[in-house]
Design a protein around this motif. Structure first.
Motif, PDB file in Angstrom:
ATOM      1  N   VAL A 195       4.934   0.259  -5.795  1.00 15.37           N
ATOM      2  CA  VAL A 195       4.538   0.370  -4.620  1.00 15.37           C
ATOM      3  C   VAL A 195       4.371  -0.965  -3.923  1.00 15.37           C
ATOM      4  O   VAL A 195       3.765  -1.727  -4.407  1.00 15.37           O
ATOM      5  CB  VAL A 195       3.064   1.118  -4.451  1.00 15.37           C
ATOM      6  N   GLN A 196       5.044  -1.040  -2.737  1.00 20.55           N
ATOM      7  CA  GLN A 196       4.838  -2.146  -1.762  1.00 20.55           C
ATOM      8  C   GLN A 196       4.138  -1.671  -0.523  1.00 20.55           C
ATOM      9  O   GLN A 196       4.569  -0.980   0.183  1.00 20.55           O
ATOM     10  CB  GLN A 196       6.292  -2.725  -1.473  1.00 20.55           C
ATOM     11  N   HIS A 197       2.894  -2.326  -0.305  1.00 21.23           N
ATOM     12  CA  HIS A 197       2.127  -2.166   0.912  1.00 21.23           C
ATOM     13  C   HIS A 197       2.174  -3.475   1.918  1.00 21.23           C
ATOM     14  O   HIS A 197       2.135  -4.641   1.302  1.00 21.23           O
ATOM     15  CB  HIS A 197       0.808  -1.697   0.833  1.00 21.23           C
ATOM     16  N   ALA A 198       2.367  -3.363   3.091  1.00 22.80           N
ATOM     17  CA  ALA A 198       2.344  -4.678   3.996  1.00 22.80           C
ATOM     18  C   ALA A 198       1.033  -5.246   4.128  1.00 22.80           C
ATOM     19  O   ALA A 198       0.908  -6.398   3.997  1.00 22.80           O
ATOM     20  CB  ALA A 198       3.018  -4.186   5.262  1.00 22.80           C
ATOM     21  N   VAL A 199      -0.023  -4.297   4.390  1.00 29.50           N
ATOM     22  CA  VAL A 199      -1.242  -4.652   4.854  1.00 29.50           C
ATOM     23  C   VAL A 199      -2.538  -4.143   4.039  1.00 29.50           C
ATOM     24  O   VAL A 199      -2.410  -2.764   3.739  1.00 29.50           O
ATOM     25  CB  VAL A 199      -1.594  -4.384   6.555  1.00 29.50           C
ATOM     26  N   ALA A 200      -3.200  -4.689   3.391  1.00 27.65           N
ATOM     27  CA  ALA A 200      -4.551  -4.155   2.897  1.00 27.65           C
ATOM     28  C   ALA A 200      -5.394  -3.571   3.704  1.00 27.65           C
ATOM     29  O   ALA A 200      -5.594  -3.921   4.738  1.00 27.65           O
ATOM     30  CB  ALA A 200      -5.217  -5.376   2.311  1.00 27.65           C
ATOM     31  N   ASP A 201      -6.024  -2.457   3.315  1.00 33.46           N
ATOM     32  CA  ASP A 201      -6.845  -1.631   4.017  1.00 33.46           C
ATOM     33  C   ASP A 201      -8.285  -2.128   4.197  1.00 33.46           C
ATOM     34  O   ASP A 201      -8.797  -2.520   3.294  1.00 33.46           O
ATOM     35  CB  ASP A 201      -6.865  -0.234   3.575  1.00 33.46           C
ATOM     36  N   PRO A 202      -8.540  -2.599   5.481  1.00 33.91           N
ATOM     37  CA  PRO A 202      -9.920  -3.281   5.627  1.00 33.91           C
ATOM     38  C   PRO A 202     -11.024  -2.269   5.703  1.00 33.91           C
ATOM     39  O   PRO A 202     -12.144  -2.690   5.690  1.00 33.91           O
ATOM     40  CB  PRO A 202      -9.861  -3.834   6.966  1.00 33.91           C
ATOM     41  N   ASN A 203     -10.891  -1.101   5.598  1.00 37.23           N
ATOM     42  CA  ASN A 203     -11.748   0.281   5.671  1.00 37.23           C
ATOM     43  C   ASN A 203     -12.474  -0.004   4.432  1.00 37.23           C
ATOM     44  O   ASN A 203     -12.034   0.527   3.395  1.00 37.23           O
ATOM     45  CB  ASN A 203     -11.482   1.548   5.989  1.00 37.23           C
ATOM     46  N   PRO A 204     -14.008  -0.077   4.442  1.00 30.27           N
ATOM     47  CA  PRO A 204     -14.549  -0.236   2.991  1.00 30.27           C
ATOM     48  C   PRO A 204     -14.508   1.248   2.414  1.00 30.27           C
ATOM     49  O   PRO A 204     -14.556   1.352   1.296  1.00 30.27           O
ATOM     50  CB  PRO A 204     -15.918  -0.631   3.299  1.00 30.27           C
TER      51      PRO A 204
END
Length: 385
Positions: free
Chosen positions: A100-109
C-alpha cells in the motif's frame, strides 16, 4: 524509490479524489487505484459521498480477487476505525493486497493508525508519494482537522488597480462570464458561503451554486449583527439551500419571524466574533467556507487570522476610484503585512485568477493547482461576480 508506474498510479488516484470535491463533507476526498501483482490496473474508485463506501472499498470491489498480491495507491492513509463504514485498512488486509502506498498521513486521531495495522498484517507500506499534490486536493479537510475550524477561502473580483466597484458603487460586471462561472464551481466545492449584511441588504444575493451538475448546495450564511439586513422575501431565504443568519447576542429579533435559522454570537470590537462563527459552523459539519461579500467582512477574517487561501479574479480594467477589495484588517505598518505565497495563476477568459496562501502558515498548504481580526462585521456591498 518510486518508479514511473507508482507515480502514474498515484497521479490517477489524485485525479479520482478530486471528483468528490463538494460532496463528501465532513469527510475527506480520497482516491484509490489498485494494480495487480503484474502491475496491471484492476480497480479504482473515490469517496463519492459522506456515509458511502470509501475510495478503497470502491476500488477493491472493482478489482475483486485480482487485488490479491497487488498494490493499492491511496491519496490518504487508509482509515483504521469503524464509523458509518468499516475500517479500510482491514479491508485491504482481507483482500490480500501485498503493498500500500499512501500520499498523506491521516491527521484525524479517530481514524489514524491504518498504516500500522497494515504493517502488522505483513503488508508493505509506503508514505509520501505525490504528497504535495494529494495535500493540495484535500487541503480544506486537512486544514479543518488540523485547526479545529473550517478551511476559509476568500474570493474576490477586482480591477487591475484593486477596485471592486466604481466610485458610484456600480460593479456589474467587472469580470467576464468565465470567471463568474468559475465562482459557481468554488461554491459547489464549499460547505458554506458567507456574506455580510451590506451585501445582503444591497445586492439581495442568492449564493447558490448554479450550472454545476450534481452540486450539493452550500449552506448560505449571512453575518447580520443587528438582524436587519435579511428582509422577508430575500432570495437567500428560498428553498434552494439552507440559510443561517448570525446575529449579535443582544440583537432584537422581534421583527425577524421570517428567519428560520438564527444563531446568536458574541460581539467583538466591530461586529461579531469570527472564531465563534467558525466554531458554530464546524459543529454543524462545515469543513470548508467560501468567504464572499465586501472588504469589511474580508478585513475582519484577515485580522482574525482566519483566511487560509485567497482567490482573486483580476479583470483587465482600470477605475482609479472606488472601494478596494480588502478593508481594515488590523495592519498598520508594512512590517505587519500579511505576506502571501502564490500557488497558481491562470487565465480564465479575459481575466487572471490568482491563488495564494499565507506565507507564514504553520501547516502545509496547496503548492500546485488542483486537478481540472477577531470579528465579523457588516460589509460594504459588492456585487456577485
Amino acid at each position: 524509490m518510486a518508479d514511473q508506474a507508482d507515480i502514474a498510479a498515484m497521479h490517477r488516484a489524485v485525479e479520482l479524489a478530486a471528483r468528490g470535491l463538494g460532496s463528501t463533507s465532513p469527510n475527506p476526498v480520497v482516491g484509490c487505484v489498485i494494480l495487480d501483482a503484474s502491475g496491471r490496473l484492476v480497480g479504482e474508485g473515490y469517496h463519492q459521498r459522506a456515509g458511502g463506501p470509501h475510495a478503497e472499498i470502491h476500488a477493491l470491489r472493482a478489482a475483486g480477487d485480482r487485488a490479491r498480491g497487488g498494490t493499492a495507491y491511496v491519496t490518504l492513509e487508509p482509515c483504521n476505525h469503524t464509523g458509518r463504514t468499516g475500517p479500510c485498512a482491514q479491508a485491504l488486509v482481507e483482500a490480500g493486497v501485498a503493498r500500500v502506498q499512501h500520499a498523506v498521513a491521516d491527521p484525524n486521531p479517530q481514524a489514524t493508525g491504518g498504516a500500522d495495522t497494515l504493517r502488522a498484517a505483513g503488508v508493505s507500506v509506503g508514505r509520501g508519494l505525490l504528497a504535495e499534490e494529494a495535500e493540495a486536493g484535500n487541503i480544506a479537510w486537512l486544514t479543518s482537522v488540523r485547526r479545529g475550524r473550517p478551511f476559509v477561502r476568500w474570493k474576490y473580483a477586482a480591477t487591475l488597480d484593486g477596485r471592486i466597484a466604481a466610485a458610484d458603487t456600480t460593479s456589474r460586471w467587472i469580470t467576464g462570464p468565465e470567471s463568474r462561472a468559475d465562482v459557481h464551481r468554488l461554491r459547489a466545492e464549499a460547505d458554506a458561503v458567507i456574506v455580510g449584511s451590506g451585501t445582503a441588504r444591497t445586492d439581495d444575493p442568492h449564493l447558490a451554486a448554479r450550472d454545476i451538475e450534481g452540486a450539493v448546495q452550500p449552506l448560505r450564511v449571512v453575518v447580520d449583527t443587528g438582524a436587519t439586513a435579511v428582509r422577508p422575501g430575500a432570495r437567500i431565504l428560498d428553498d434552494t439551500a439552507a440559510t443561517l443568519v448570525a446575529v449579535a447576542e443582544d440583537a432584537d429579533l422581534s421583527a425577524a419571524g421570517h428567519l428560520k435559522d438564527v444563531v446568536r454570537l458574541p460581539r467583538a470590537a466591530r461586529g461579531l466574533s469570527v472564531p465563534a462563527l467558525l466554531a458554530v459552523l464546524h459543529e454543524r459539519g462545515v469543513r470548508s467556507v467560501l468567504l464572499e461579500g465586501g472588504p469589511t467582512l474580508a478585513g475582519s477574517f484577515v485580522a482574525a487570522g482566519a483566511v487560509d487561501q485567497v482567490v482573486g479574479y483580476l479583470a483587465p480594467v482600470l477605475l482609479g476610484a472606488g472601494p478596494h477589495a480588502l478593508g481594515e484588517a488590523g495592519i498598520t505598518t508594512i512590517g505587519d503585512a500579511l505576506r502571501l505565497r502564490m500557488t497558481e495563476s491562470v487565465r480564465v477568459g479575459a481575466d487572471l485568477r490568482i491563488t495564494a496562501t499565507p506565507a507564514d502558515a504553520t501547516e502545509p498548504h496547496a503548492t500546485t493547482a488542483r486537478p481540472t481580526a477577531a470579528h465579523a462585521t457588516t460589509d460594504h456591498a459588492t456585487k456577485e461576480i
